[in-house]
Design a protein around this motif. Structure first.
Motif, PDB file in Angstrom:
ATOM      1  N   ARG A 142      11.201   2.425 -61.368  1.00  0.00           N
ATOM      2  CA  ARG A 142      11.388   1.400 -62.397  1.00  0.00           C
ATOM      3  C   ARG A 142      11.825   2.046 -63.706  1.00  0.00           C
ATOM      4  O   ARG A 142      11.236   3.024 -64.159  1.00  0.00           O
ATOM      5  CB  ARG A 142      10.077   0.630 -62.580  1.00  0.00           C
ATOM      6  CG  ARG A 142      10.159  -0.416 -63.675  1.00  0.00           C
ATOM      7  CD  ARG A 142       8.920  -1.262 -63.668  1.00  0.00           C
ATOM      8  NE  ARG A 142       8.828  -1.997 -64.913  1.00  0.00           N
ATOM      9  CZ  ARG A 142       8.359  -3.210 -65.009  1.00  0.00           C
ATOM     10  NH1 ARG A 142       7.976  -3.829 -63.944  1.00  0.00           N
ATOM     11  NH2 ARG A 142       8.257  -3.822 -66.162  1.00  0.00           N
ATOM     12  N   MET A 189       7.021 -11.537 -55.670  1.00  0.00           N
ATOM     13  CA  MET A 189       6.343 -10.288 -56.011  1.00  0.00           C
ATOM     14  C   MET A 189       4.828 -10.398 -55.888  1.00  0.00           C
ATOM     15  O   MET A 189       4.102  -9.441 -56.169  1.00  0.00           O
ATOM     16  CB  MET A 189       6.719  -9.864 -57.431  1.00  0.00           C
ATOM     17  CG  MET A 189       8.196  -9.572 -57.602  1.00  0.00           C
ATOM     18  SD  MET A 189       8.610  -9.011 -59.270  1.00  0.00           S
ATOM     19  CE  MET A 189       7.744  -7.448 -59.313  1.00  0.00           C
ATOM     20  N   CYS A 205      13.565 -11.265 -63.870  1.00  0.00           N
ATOM     21  CA  CYS A 205      12.697 -11.532 -62.714  1.00  0.00           C
ATOM     22  C   CYS A 205      13.192 -10.814 -61.470  1.00  0.00           C
ATOM     23  O   CYS A 205      12.411 -10.188 -60.734  1.00  0.00           O
ATOM     24  CB  CYS A 205      12.606 -13.037 -62.461  1.00  0.00           C
ATOM     25  SG  CYS A 205      11.694 -13.941 -63.735  1.00  0.00           S
ATOM     26  N   ARG A 206      14.482 -10.891 -61.209  1.00  0.00           N
ATOM     27  CA  ARG A 206      15.021 -10.232 -60.020  1.00  0.00           C
ATOM     28  C   ARG A 206      14.933  -8.716 -60.123  1.00  0.00           C
ATOM     29  O   ARG A 206      14.891  -8.022 -59.116  1.00  0.00           O
ATOM     30  CB  ARG A 206      16.469 -10.666 -59.802  1.00  0.00           C
ATOM     31  CG  ARG A 206      16.600 -12.093 -59.318  1.00  0.00           C
ATOM     32  CD  ARG A 206      18.037 -12.464 -59.013  1.00  0.00           C
ATOM     33  NE  ARG A 206      18.146 -13.811 -58.475  1.00  0.00           N
ATOM     34  CZ  ARG A 206      19.286 -14.408 -58.157  1.00  0.00           C
ATOM     35  NH1 ARG A 206      20.440 -13.762 -58.368  1.00  0.00           N
ATOM     36  NH2 ARG A 206      19.300 -15.630 -57.663  1.00  0.00           N
ATOM     37  N   ALA A 222       9.912 -15.858 -58.730  1.00  0.00           N
ATOM     38  CA  ALA A 222       9.751 -14.402 -58.766  1.00  0.00           C
ATOM     39  C   ALA A 222       8.287 -14.012 -58.587  1.00  0.00           C
ATOM     40  O   ALA A 222       7.969 -13.014 -57.941  1.00  0.00           O
ATOM     41  CB  ALA A 222      10.297 -13.853 -60.079  1.00  0.00           C
ATOM     42  N   GLY A 225      12.387  -7.287 -61.284  1.00  0.00           N
ATOM     43  CA  GLY A 225      10.971  -6.960 -61.133  1.00  0.00           C
ATOM     44  C   GLY A 225      10.204  -6.877 -62.429  1.00  0.00           C
ATOM     45  O   GLY A 225       9.062  -6.421 -62.458  1.00  0.00           O
ATOM     46  N   TYR A 226      10.789  -7.332 -63.545  1.00  0.00           N
ATOM     47  CA  TYR A 226      10.149  -7.224 -64.856  1.00  0.00           C
ATOM     48  C   TYR A 226       9.524  -8.560 -65.241  1.00  0.00           C
ATOM     49  O   TYR A 226       9.971  -9.241 -66.171  1.00  0.00           O
ATOM     50  CB  TYR A 226      11.179  -6.776 -65.895  1.00  0.00           C
ATOM     51  CG  TYR A 226      11.715  -5.399 -65.638  1.00  0.00           C
ATOM     52  CD1 TYR A 226      11.021  -4.270 -66.054  1.00  0.00           C
ATOM     53  CD2 TYR A 226      12.923  -5.220 -64.971  1.00  0.00           C
ATOM     54  CE1 TYR A 226      11.510  -3.000 -65.814  1.00  0.00           C
ATOM     55  CE2 TYR A 226      13.427  -3.947 -64.718  1.00  0.00           C
ATOM     56  CZ  TYR A 226      12.715  -2.842 -65.151  1.00  0.00           C
ATOM     57  OH  TYR A 226      13.199  -1.585 -64.905  1.00  0.00           O
TER      58      TYR A 226
END
Length: 868
Positions: free
Chosen positions: A2, A173, A135-136, A169, A138-139
């Motif tokens: 990340r 996740m 969102c995609r 999302a 991963g945040y």
């Protein structure tokens, strides 16, 4: 890995730590929210506005990002912002759309920082794309802070599509904390839900395996929306994965009723994707749905559609016929595909959970129930191979493989190829029924199988059939008492000898080898169960037909080594059962040296894995040594076992008491029984039988009979094995008086004789020259094997005498052996005895208690008891 979002940190520096509160309470309790009067569609139109010049620069920036030239893209973006033209939010849509699809959250925030510097207000499209990119990527935390920042500093509130994107999302996740935060924001802004929101909430409920939450979502949905085919499919999907088949079935009933009413609103995109064409406007359902079966409402459904399992077949047929007539109007519409997919899902869930009754109700619902001629295509549903797969797997557990084979014929008539899972499930049922020809044929058609269970089931069936054949061989050649007379006379008059060549006695190991070859063809790796069965089937060569010799020992070693090499190749370690089967095979072959070697291997193997070897494995070794007349070696193993801290069980003590009969030491047997009691194991019937064997080795019939009386007084149920133990020695010593006494006592104690009993009694009379008495005794004992009750024998006479005992059909023996195949060996032995008596010219009486021999035994019983 990340990447830290430095741009977000710079831009959101005004955030205070802990400003955004973590989710309060259970996320699913947010369902009772006040809804806004109007909600907007979840999908928004993403137009790429702006002048041609700005569009050209956006394309250049995106091309640079695609090529991985981020520095050039950043430089172009900076030049774009510093240009002379007046920029609006739409001038960045093309860039943001690419970043959302990639995703590229870093460049999104770089773009947003530029828009902030140039004081360009975000529109709804840009807002959605920025949140989607975060969102995609991963945040979720950063996306949540971003939305809160815009609300507090710009007065910009996200609309429902943004919240749906964020919740989606969270579901992907599996972040319940951020989902709670999102629902807090929605509640604060009083944003309602649309059908996309409900879909996302259902995914989260399924992920958390929270059935109560899914039911609350259903209640909230029907409170604000009328029924929708696509949404109902989502609820069915959720209930199935939450293992609530009842709710899934009831929801499916709602779907069928909606299809009948014509209010389905299902369309197909150019790409073939199904979607709801109804406007996403909350219109509450007028009829009470809740969790009840579908009834006709005022404006919701035009036809009542309810199946009651207690209704008559006529009523069911009428309901199905009415349904057929209405659904025929929608055969070619997309709604039928949705309906078929949902039916398939519920059917497969029924198969997985073994909900056979529910599967049959469902097939009544769609008209595929076996008692009706109406089939799914009559409803316009066009059943697929997937549909039949679920139905077959659901019904064969209760109805057997025959019902599954019937469905295969139906599929063949419709040119539908069965799934591999259908063939595998049917093969398993055929294997359980020992229908090995069918099971093998089905497995041969399998093209792909992810697990070895169907093949293991077949191997287990082969192993069971081999044991059945071994049992038959012992039963046929050892149990039958007529001996050479039967072999010379009855075999010539009947085709019994040919039975050994028929499918019942096929070489089962050859079948197993073919299936193993099939597994390798499919590149299917065996598991430990496969190897457990292989050791059971292939570990020994000669046993039980003859004793092992040097050649069979060599073959057995080769087989065991080959199996173990394959285990090592596939990284499979021995289990207790695989080692037990291996030791049992070595014992059956009489390979005592290898038996002890593998015992040491097992001790070391399970010691290293911190697993106790256990008494069952030692019992196999001890039993094999005793059977091989290696009594002293068995005693050494027993002493080593107890000194090493292994606790013997009742079976261990019984084996060692039996060992004492080989060394003829009654005192040692009694000492073992005393030790057995001290360790909390009380003597069983088999314990007394083993002690009696020791006494009988000294021909001490009086003490053996006294021991039998003691066992009876202590409440033990005397079994045929105990009586046969005395009969065997009495037959060897020609003690007709003891034989007759024991037979009458069995009669009075209602202990039915078995073929071994017949053998000992018949042989004793024949050896003494009492041939007529031998045949009379054989008939009486055969009748008693069937039943002691006169009424039962009269019923059996009607059932069996004409077709089996007195039949002139050359296939009569084959029919009797079928009885043996059905695991009723005593009945088969009795019928064959009686048939061969009839063939030899002896009249068969079905009233054994009127026999002179039986009457004499009853009369002399008391006097014989006094003498003994």
């Amino acid at each position: 890995m990340r990447i830290p979002l430095r741009s977000i940190a710079d831009t959101l520096c005004r955030f205070k730590s802990g400003e955004l509160e973590r989710g309060r309470g259970n996320f699913f309790r947010r369902l009772e929210l006040c809804r806004s009067v109007a909600t907007i569609k979840g999908n928004v139109f993403l137009g790429y506005g702006g002048e041609p010049l700005t569009k050209s620069i956006q394309v250049q920036i995106v091309d640079a990002l695609r090529l991985g030239e981020r520095s050039r893209a950043s430089s172009l973006l900076l030049d774009f912002g510093n240009g002379n033209q007046s920029l609006k939010a739409n001038d960045f849509v093309y860039i943001l759309n690419y970043c959302a699809r990639s995703p590229d959250p870093l460049f999104v925030m770089e773009t947003w920082r530029l828009m902030e510097e140039k004081e360009i207000d975000l529109n709804n499209t840009c807002y959605l794309l920025m949140v989607r990119a975060l969102c995609r990527g991963g945040y979720l935390e950063e996306a949540c802070k971003f939305m809160k920042f815009l609300r507090e500093n710009h007065g910009t509130y996200p609309l429902l599509p943004v919240y749906n994107c964020f919740l989606g999302a969270c579901a992907k996740m599996k972040s319940i904390i951020h989902a709670n935060q999102c629902l807090d924001l929605m509640e604060l802004q009083r944003v309602g839900k649309n059908e996309i929101t409900y879909s996302v909430l259902l995914k989260i409920a399924v992920w958390q395996q929270d059935l109560s939450a899914a039911r609350e979502i259903w209640e909230d949905y029907i409170k604000h929306y009328s029924l929708n085919i696509i949404s109902l499919r989502r609820f069915i999907w959720s209930f199935i994965r939450l293992k609530d088949l009842k709710s899934a079935y009831e929801t499916l009933q709602h779907m069928v009723a909606l299809a009948i009413s014509g209010k389905h609103f299902v369309s197909r995109t150019d790409e073939g994707r199904l979607y709801s064409s109804r406007l996403d406007i909350p219109i509450p359902s007028k009829s009470e749905l809740r969790s009840q079966n579908v009834q006709s409402g005022e404006n919701e459904q035009s036809v009542a559609f309810k199946f009651d399992t207690d209704s008559s077949n006529i009523e069911r047929s009428k309901s199905i016929s009415a349904t057929v007539g209405m659904l025929n109007n929608y055969k070619n519409l997309p709604v039928m595909e949705v309906l078929r997919l949902s039916i398939n899902d519920v059917l497969h869930a029924c198969a997985q959970t073994r909900a056979y009754g529910l599967a049959e109700q469902l097939m009544m619902l769609v008209g595929l129930f076996l008692y009706h001629k109406l089939l799914m295509q009559n409803l316009g549903l066009q059943p697929s191979s997937h549909t039949y797969d679920g139905f077959v797997r659901a019904i064969i557990q209760r109805r057997g493989f025959g019902a599954g084979l019937e469905m295969l014929k139906v599929m063949e008539e419709r040119n539908l190829k069965p799934h591999d899972s259908t063939l595998a499930a049917l093969s398993v049922q055929c294997s359980k029924a020992l229908e090995l020809d069918l099971a093998e044929a089905l497995l041969e058609q399998v093209c792909e199988c992810p697990y070895p269970y169907p093949f293991n089931a077949f191997l287990e069936a082969c192993d069971n059939m081999s044991k059945l054949i071994n049992q038959f061989s012992s039963f046929f050649f050892s149990f039958f008492p007529i001996g050479h007379l039967i072999l010379e006379l009855a075999f010539k008059a009947s085709p019994v000898t040919n039975m050994l060549q028929k499918p019942l006695l096929k070489d089962q190991p050859k079948r197993a080898l073919r299936i193993l070859a099939k597994m390798r063809q499919l590149e299917l790796q065996p598991d430990i169960r496969t190897y457990e069965l292989l050791f059971s089937m292939f570990g020994n060569v000669n046993a039980p037909y003859e004793e092992g010799n040097r050649l069979s020992h060599v073959d057995s070693r080769k087989r065991i080594n080959a199996i173990e090499m394959d285990m090592a190749k596939n990284g499979v370690q021995h289990s207790h059962l695989s080692m037990k089967n291996l030791l049992k095979a070595l014992g059956a072959e009489g390979m005592t040296i290898e038996l002890l070697q593998y015992l040491h291997v097992a001790e070391n193997l399970f010691c290293h894995t911190n697993t106790k070897l256990g008494a069952p494995i030692y019992n196999v070794v001890l039993h094999s040594l005793v059977e091989a007349n290696e009594s002293h070696m068995a005693i050494q193993i027993f002493k080593k076992m107890t000194s090493s801290g292994f606790q013997p069980n009742a079976t261990t003590y019984n084996i060692m008491v039996d060992c004492c009969s080989y060394i003829k030491c009654f005192k040692s047997g009694c000492a073992l029984v005393s030790m057995m009691v001290r360790h909390g194991f009380y003597p069983e019937t088999k314990t007394y039988t083993a002690l009696m064997k020791i006494l009988l080795e000294y021909e001490n019939f009086d003490e053996a009979l006294s021991l039998m009386d003691q066992a009876s007084l202590e409440g033990h149920q005397l079994d045929v094995l105990m009586y046969n133990t005395i009969l065997k020695k009495a037959s060897e010593k020609a003690r007709i008086d003891i034989i007759e006494f024991i037979i009458e006592r069995m009669h009075q104690d209602k202990v039915q004789p078995d073929p071994v009993t017949c053998n000992y009694v018949f042989s004793a009379y024949v050896d003494g020259g009492f041939h007529n008495t031998a045949m009379e005794a054989l008939q009486v004992l055969s009748m008693w094997m069937i039943s002691y009750e006169d009424m039962t024998l009269e019923e059996k006479k009607i059932e069996f005498e004409k077709d089996f005992v007195s039949s002139e059909d050359l296939q009569a023996e084959s029919k009797i052996l079928q009885v043996f195949k059905d695991y009723d060996e005593h009945l088969a032995a009795a019928l064959l005895n009686l048939r061969w008596c009839a063939i030899l010219g002896f009249p068969v009486s079905w009233s054994p208690n009127q026999s002179q021999w039986a009457t004499r035994l009853s009369t002399n019983y008391d006097s014989t008891r006094t003498v003994l």
